[in-house]
Write a protein that holds these residues in place. Structure first.
Motif, short mmCIF file in Angstrom:
data_model
loop_
_atom_site.label_atom_id
_atom_site.label_comp_id
_atom_site.label_asym_id
_atom_site.label_seq_id
_atom_site.Cartn_x
_atom_site.Cartn_y
_atom_site.Cartn_z
N VAL A 1 -7.27 69.35 17.08
CA VAL A 1 -8.51 69.07 17.78
C VAL A 1 -9.62 70.04 17.38
CG1 VAL A 1 -7.83 70.48 19.77
CG2 VAL A 1 -9.54 68.67 20.07
N SER A 2 -9.28 71.29 17.06
CA SER A 2 -10.30 72.24 16.64
C SER A 2 -10.89 71.87 15.29
CB SER A 2 -9.73 73.66 16.60
OG SER A 2 -9.37 74.12 17.88
N GLY A 3 -10.06 71.33 14.40
CA GLY A 3 -10.58 70.87 13.11
C GLY A 3 -11.55 69.72 13.30
N ALA B 1 -8.92 58.87 22.72
CA ALA B 1 -7.54 59.35 22.64
C ALA B 1 -7.33 60.54 23.58
CB ALA B 1 -7.21 59.74 21.20
N MET B 2 -8.33 61.42 23.66
CA MET B 2 -8.19 62.58 24.54
C MET B 2 -8.20 62.18 26.01
SD MET B 2 -10.20 65.73 22.69
CE MET B 2 -11.68 64.85 22.23
N GLY C 1 -7.01 64.95 28.07
CA GLY C 1 -7.93 65.98 27.62
C GLY C 1 -7.54 66.53 26.27
N PRO C 2 -8.35 67.48 25.73
CA PRO C 2 -8.07 68.04 24.41
C PRO C 2 -6.70 68.66 24.29
CG PRO C 2 -10.25 68.69 25.17
CD PRO C 2 -9.57 68.03 26.31
N GLY C 3 -6.22 69.22 25.40
CA GLY C 3 -4.92 69.87 25.34
C GLY C 3 -3.81 69.06 25.95
#
Length: 518
Positions: free
Chosen positions: A193-195, A235-236, A241-243
């Motif tokens: 997700v960071s990329g 998708a998140m 969420g992102p995590g």
């Protein structure tokens, strides 16, 4: 700030032809894999944890203890890049060769991605791409953040493609970007997700630069222009969420002192003074280019956005560590790419000499650390299959070089099917989950910090009598500060839990059997 490069006719003879310059930079990108020639096992901190997780996911027959100790909670989340690359390859050539190959390719793909960005923007490769390669082996890659590092490489290639398609300003070009970057953005997010966040900031900054002078309307239009990358948002939302359901933010963004140290360490490697000197030289080149009007705002603005995000984000974000520190090196890479100078023989020689020196020092350090690892692993011959092992690894807080053995305990899973406390096992984040062990038996429970001369520690050793993971284990595997990292002539003494019996010892490590009743 942006200015097209007009070669000086008097210096034309000293400039390699565009294709020759491209070939030179591609060879330099290939050379980024050289450290792997110095170590049979890359001494990246997180590397054995990646291996062990993949081993548990697909162990093959004859490993019943793994099912007793672990379970797999597989889900499609934004943290799967290296896993998805290694697993199918492992079925062809074996897990460890596959992981080594993927890890080896990541810096090469990153370096070539930098070349692709500059070539897409200018149809030539200048000094910027070569200088940016100095930042490829930055702390996130050195620590073994393989999923993120692969996502960053993919993000650079995706950004290069965005630049090429941006030349088609008509409706057909916009539609083509939408068609292409829906799956491209999803693929980068799936890697990490960071990329995906880095890709979004690069694209946003580029689109802002294209709309210079349009005021707030230009900012809104630039934001909307990124719409082809929005698919991972769905998708998140679907995964929590992102995590994947973890707390989005953990802790404050960090003190000013922490942020200052984070930025000073963007090129942190083996030698503090040399690394800081490299950073100073790179920044001096950027400042000089700025003074001569040779900075391209189309890359300066993305670099500034990434720098701002690094300063604002907390260290822990969406279940990941060092979320902010991942962005500083990318901002530095883009700052280098913004330098719009043709490649000359003199500039190429100077940058290649600096890059080669960094790679040589890193290779020497990797060789020493690989030899230390080879002295540690025979301890596992004393561990029965399926045992429970509490790993305790000391980090020397005064050391500049990153410690390579933070997850060395994961080798007990790889070699002895053991339950170990060195795995990434956050619920909702990681596929690997523990059975029959408490929450205090996962990463970072294995980490101990120690610094010579700390208040209350002068003359004392590392006290493991109250080490919580040992209460759930059959064996205690202690690894002190690595000699190649701390530089200490002698490791600190160790105080073991009562009743522990030492079965194996080196000058900086030991394996002890723990009593049945504790």
């Amino acid at each position: 700030m942006a200015r097209s490069s007009v070669p000086d006719p008097a210096a034309a003879a000293a400039q390699p032809a565009s294709r020759a310059g491209l070939a030179l930079c591609l060879l330099a990108g290939l050379a980024l894999a050289l450290p792997f020639a110095f170590a049979a096992v890359p001494p990246m901190d997180d590397y054995p944890a990646h291996l062990a997780r993949l081993f548990v996911i697909d162990p093959g027959p004859g490993h019943p203890d793994l099912a007793r100790h672990y379970r797999i909670d597989w889900r499609w989340t934004g943290n799967l890049g290296a896993d998805l690359a290694i697993l199918p390859l492992a079925r062809l050539i074996g897990l460890e060769p596959a992981a080594r190959l993927v890890a080896l390719l990541i810096p090469v793909l990153t370096g070539w991605g930098l070349v692709a960005v500059e070539w897409s923007l200018r149809r030539r490769v200048g000094v910027g791409a070569l200088l940016a390669m100095i930042a490829v082996w930055s702390p996130p890659l050195r620590m073994g953040f393989l999923n993120y590092a692969l996502a960053l490489a993919l993000a650079l290639w995706a950004f290069a493609l965005w630049l090429r398609l941006a030349e088609r300003a008509d409706q057909r070009g916009a539609g083509l970007r939408g068609l292409v970057f829906g799956p491209v953005g999803l693929a980068v997010w799936l890697a990490h997700v960071s990329g995906w966040g880095v890709l979004g900031l690069m694209v946003l900054g580029f689109e802002i630069a294209r709309r210079r002078g349009e005021g707030w309307r230009g900012l809104v239009a630039a934001g909307l222009a990124t719409w082809p990358l929005w698919l991972p948002l769905a998708a998140m939302l679907a995964t929590g969420g992102p995590g994947g359901g973890a707390a989005l933010f953990a802790g404050d963004p960090g003190s000013l002192a922490y942020k200052k140290d984070m930025l000073l360490q963007v090129l942190r490697g083996e030698h503090r003074l040399f690394d800081l000197a490299c950073l100073g030289l790179v920044l001096l080149a950027i400042v000089e280019a700025r003074g001569r009007g040779r900075l391209d705002r189309r890359l300066v603005i993305p670099a500034l956005l990434l720098l701002g995000a690094a300063l604002v984000l907390p260290r822990h974000f969406a279940g990941g560590d060092f979320a902010d520190a991942r962005l500083g090196p990318v901002a530095l890479m883009l700052g280098c790419l913004a330098i719009d100078w043709p490649l000359t023989l003199r500039s190429a020689g100077a940058v290649l000499a600096l890059l080669g020196l960094r790679l040589g020092l890193m290779g020497a350090a990797w060789h020493a650390q690989a030899e230390e690892l080879a002295r540690l692993l025979p301890a596992l011959d004393q561990v029965p299959r399926g045992a429970r092992v509490a790993s305790a690894v000391v980090r020397d807080r005064a050391a500049w070089t990153y410690a390579p053995f933070g997850h060395v305990g994961a080798w007990a899973t790889l070699r002895r099917d053991a339950l170990v406390n060195a795995h990434f096992a956050l619920p909702g984040i990681h596929a690997l989950q523990l059975r029959g062990a408490g929450a205090d038996f996962a990463d970072p429970s294995q980490e101990l910090t120690w610094q010579e001369g700390q208040d209350g520690q002068e003359g004392q050793g590392v006290d493991l009598r109250a080490f919580a993971p040992a209460r759930q284990a059959d064996y205690l595997w202690y690894v002190g500060p690595a000699a190649s990292v701390s530089g200490r002539a002698a490791p600190p003494p160790v105080i073991l839990p009562p009743g522990a019996t030492i079965l194996f010892r080196t000058d900086r490590s030991l394996l002890a059997r723990l009593p049945a009743q504790r």
